[in-house]
Design a protein around this motif. Sequence first.
Motif, PDB file in Angstrom:
ATOM      1  N   LYS A 158       1.045  -1.465  -0.144  1.00 14.94           N
ATOM      2  CA  LYS A 158       0.235   0.300   0.190  1.00 14.94           C
ATOM      3  C   LYS A 158       0.679   1.061  -0.010  1.00 14.94           C
ATOM      4  O   LYS A 158       0.409   2.380  -0.347  1.00 14.94           O
ATOM      5  CB  LYS A 158      -1.295  -0.426   1.422  1.00 14.94           C
ATOM      6  CG  LYS A 158      -1.916  -1.024   1.176  1.00 14.94           C
ATOM      7  CD  LYS A 158      -2.994  -1.001   2.335  1.00 14.94           C
ATOM      8  CE  LYS A 158      -3.842  -1.947   1.972  1.00 14.94           C
ATOM      9  NZ  LYS A 158      -4.748  -1.922   3.089  1.00 14.94           N
ATOM     10  N   VAL A 159       1.893   0.880   0.835  1.00 13.22           N
ATOM     11  CA  VAL A 159       2.823   2.668   0.557  1.00 13.22           C
ATOM     12  C   VAL A 159       3.667   2.788  -0.755  1.00 13.22           C
ATOM     13  O   VAL A 159       3.379   4.097  -0.783  1.00 13.22           O
ATOM     14  CB  VAL A 159       4.213   2.108   2.119  1.00 13.22           C
ATOM     15  CG1 VAL A 159       5.056   3.353   1.434  1.00 13.22           C
ATOM     16  CG2 VAL A 159       3.078   2.881   2.940  1.00 13.22           C
ATOM     17  N   LYS A 160       4.059   1.109  -0.996  1.00 15.52           N
ATOM     18  CA  LYS A 160       4.647   1.364  -2.309  1.00 15.52           C
ATOM     19  C   LYS A 160       3.684   1.752  -3.251  1.00 15.52           C
ATOM     20  O   LYS A 160       4.218   2.868  -4.486  1.00 15.52           O
ATOM     21  CB  LYS A 160       5.289  -0.221  -2.736  1.00 15.52           C
ATOM     22  CG  LYS A 160       6.346  -0.499  -2.419  1.00 15.52           C
ATOM     23  CD  LYS A 160       6.642  -2.334  -2.596  1.00 15.52           C
ATOM     24  CE  LYS A 160       7.035  -1.833  -4.277  1.00 15.52           C
ATOM     25  NZ  LYS A 160       7.934  -3.247  -4.208  1.00 15.52           N
ATOM     26  N   ARG A 161       2.512   2.017  -3.420  1.00 17.42           N
ATOM     27  CA  ARG A 161       1.494   2.280  -4.320  1.00 17.42           C
ATOM     28  C   ARG A 161       1.167   3.727  -4.185  1.00 17.42           C
ATOM     29  O   ARG A 161       1.413   4.670  -5.031  1.00 17.42           O
ATOM     30  CB  ARG A 161       0.327   1.397  -4.189  1.00 17.42           C
ATOM     31  CG  ARG A 161       0.145   0.192  -5.037  1.00 17.42           C
ATOM     32  CD  ARG A 161      -1.304  -0.682  -5.209  1.00 17.42           C
ATOM     33  NE  ARG A 161      -1.271  -2.150  -4.737  1.00 17.42           N
ATOM     34  CZ  ARG A 161      -1.683  -2.117  -4.024  1.00 17.42           C
ATOM     35  NH1 ARG A 161      -2.370  -1.712  -2.844  1.00 17.42           N
ATOM     36  NH2 ARG A 161      -1.780  -3.681  -3.633  1.00 17.42           N
ATOM     37  N   ARG A 162       1.334   4.234  -2.829  1.00 15.06           N
ATOM     38  CA  ARG A 162       0.910   5.237  -3.019  1.00 15.06           C
ATOM     39  C   ARG A 162       1.755   6.204  -2.853  1.00 15.06           C
ATOM     40  O   ARG A 162       2.134   7.804  -3.659  1.00 15.06           O
ATOM     41  CB  ARG A 162       0.906   5.976  -1.307  1.00 15.06           C
ATOM     42  CG  ARG A 162      -0.813   5.772  -0.731  1.00 15.06           C
ATOM     43  CD  ARG A 162      -0.769   6.335   0.783  1.00 15.06           C
ATOM     44  NE  ARG A 162      -1.546   4.389   1.811  1.00 15.06           N
ATOM     45  CZ  ARG A 162      -1.117   4.271   2.682  1.00 15.06           C
ATOM     46  NH1 ARG A 162      -0.355   5.489   3.083  1.00 15.06           N
ATOM     47  NH2 ARG A 162      -0.349   3.274   3.268  1.00 15.06           N
ATOM     48  N   LEU A 163       3.329   5.657  -3.050  1.00 17.38           N
ATOM     49  CA  LEU A 163       4.499   6.531  -3.007  1.00 17.38           C
ATOM     50  C   LEU A 163       5.040   6.204  -4.458  1.00 17.38           C
ATOM     51  O   LEU A 163       6.440   6.703  -5.066  1.00 17.38           O
ATOM     52  CB  LEU A 163       5.712   6.508  -2.008  1.00 17.38           C
ATOM     53  CG  LEU A 163       4.685   7.066  -0.748  1.00 17.38           C
ATOM     54  CD1 LEU A 163       5.846   6.410   0.298  1.00 17.38           C
ATOM     55  CD2 LEU A 163       4.282   8.373  -0.514  1.00 17.38           C
ATOM     56  N   GLY A 164       4.258   5.635  -5.249  1.00 16.88           N
ATOM     57  CA  GLY A 164       5.440   4.926  -6.106  1.00 16.88           C
ATOM     58  C   GLY A 164       5.532   6.118  -7.419  1.00 16.88           C
ATOM     59  O   GLY A 164       6.257   5.495  -8.347  1.00 16.88           O
ATOM     60  N   TRP A 166       7.594   8.023  -7.313  1.00 15.23           N
ATOM     61  CA  TRP A 166       8.366   8.743  -6.235  1.00 15.23           C
ATOM     62  C   TRP A 166       9.975   7.769  -7.038  1.00 15.23           C
ATOM     63  O   TRP A 166       9.526   6.646  -7.103  1.00 15.23           O
ATOM     64  CB  TRP A 166       9.078   9.127  -5.099  1.00 15.23           C
ATOM     65  CG  TRP A 166       8.076   9.942  -3.980  1.00 15.23           C
ATOM     66  CD1 TRP A 166       7.251   9.993  -4.847  1.00 15.23           C
ATOM     67  CD2 TRP A 166       8.116  10.153  -2.753  1.00 15.23           C
ATOM     68  NE1 TRP A 166       6.583  11.444  -3.929  1.00 15.23           N
ATOM     69  CE2 TRP A 166       6.725  10.875  -2.769  1.00 15.23           C
ATOM     70  CE3 TRP A 166       8.520   9.527  -1.813  1.00 15.23           C
ATOM     71  CZ2 TRP A 166       6.738  11.547  -1.760  1.00 15.23           C
ATOM     72  CZ3 TRP A 166       8.382  10.072  -0.433  1.00 15.23           C
ATOM     73  CH2 TRP A 166       7.668  11.255  -0.511  1.00 15.23           C
ATOM     74  N   SER A 167      10.744   7.890  -7.501  1.00 12.27           N
ATOM     75  CA  SER A 167      11.848   7.611  -7.689  1.00 12.27           C
ATOM     76  C   SER A 167      12.616   6.265  -7.676  1.00 12.27           C
ATOM     77  O   SER A 167      12.997   5.413  -7.464  1.00 12.27           O
ATOM     78  CB  SER A 167      12.651   8.167  -8.934  1.00 12.27           C
ATOM     79  OG  SER A 167      13.594   8.981  -7.558  1.00 12.27           O
ATOM     80  N   PHE A 168      13.138   6.664  -5.899  1.00 17.09           N
ATOM     81  CA  PHE A 168      13.721   5.556  -5.387  1.00 17.09           C
ATOM     82  C   PHE A 168      12.804   4.453  -4.892  1.00 17.09           C
ATOM     83  O   PHE A 168      13.485   3.325  -4.399  1.00 17.09           O
ATOM     84  CB  PHE A 168      14.783   6.723  -3.915  1.00 17.09           C
ATOM     85  CG  PHE A 168      13.190   6.797  -3.065  1.00 17.09           C
ATOM     86  CD1 PHE A 168      12.332   6.144  -1.890  1.00 17.09           C
ATOM     87  CD2 PHE A 168      12.721   7.815  -2.836  1.00 17.09           C
ATOM     88  CE1 PHE A 168      11.737   6.394  -1.023  1.00 17.09           C
ATOM     89  CE2 PHE A 168      11.763   8.178  -1.954  1.00 17.09           C
ATOM     90  CZ  PHE A 168      11.272   7.617  -1.638  1.00 17.09           C
ATOM     91  N   LEU A 169      11.694   4.668  -5.107  1.00 16.34           N
ATOM     92  CA  LEU A 169      11.191   2.999  -5.277  1.00 16.34           C
ATOM     93  C   LEU A 169      10.477   2.301  -6.519  1.00 16.34           C
ATOM     94  O   LEU A 169      10.453   1.965  -6.910  1.00 16.34           O
ATOM     95  CB  LEU A 169       9.608   3.228  -4.494  1.00 16.34           C
ATOM     96  CG  LEU A 169       9.643   3.659  -2.511  1.00 16.34           C
ATOM     97  CD1 LEU A 169       8.434   4.485  -2.087  1.00 16.34           C
ATOM     98  CD2 LEU A 169       9.938   2.913  -1.775  1.00 16.34           C
TER      99      LEU A 169
END
Length: 169
Positions: A158-164, A166-169
């Motif tokens: 969920k966090v990865k989807r929300r912050l997807g 962003w280049s560092f993820l």
Amino acid sequence: MSPRITVAHLSGCKRLLHTSRPSFNFIGPPDPTSNIRPIIYTSSSFLSEPVLPHPYSLKEFSDDTVDHELQWNLHREQLDAFNHTYWAESNTRFEAAKSSVLSALPPNALTEAHEHALSEFYRKWVIQERARQDEYDVELRKRTFEGLSLAAKVEFQKVKRRLGHWSFL
């Protein structure tokens, strides 16, 4: 307008500030055999069907293609079914053994005789069931930790989807 009124007003309307849809689970009445209150998951697509093992192992896919939320939901339902099955079977055997001990007593037996017979029965039951209970405890702990791991993966997804973006993820 004082800050106390604003805070009280906002805390009363807390749910209105969220943009996500509300989700919750229901707790049913205790099962007469297992004495466990079943959880009815609102996120489940299997609400009216019995819980069956998933036909494929979801562990065989890589982390990028697995829907951890589906895997977690299935795991929770399977854990609940495992727990219910164990306690229903254990309680059925316990009640049958207890009634056979009580039926062996004469009908006009004193209360002390009932208490002594039940005390002796409970002592023997605990000794007899120790290995089975230990196996259940080990399996329950193992499955619970698997569930915690899956829940953490769901939250990470969920966090990865929300912050997807962003280049560092």
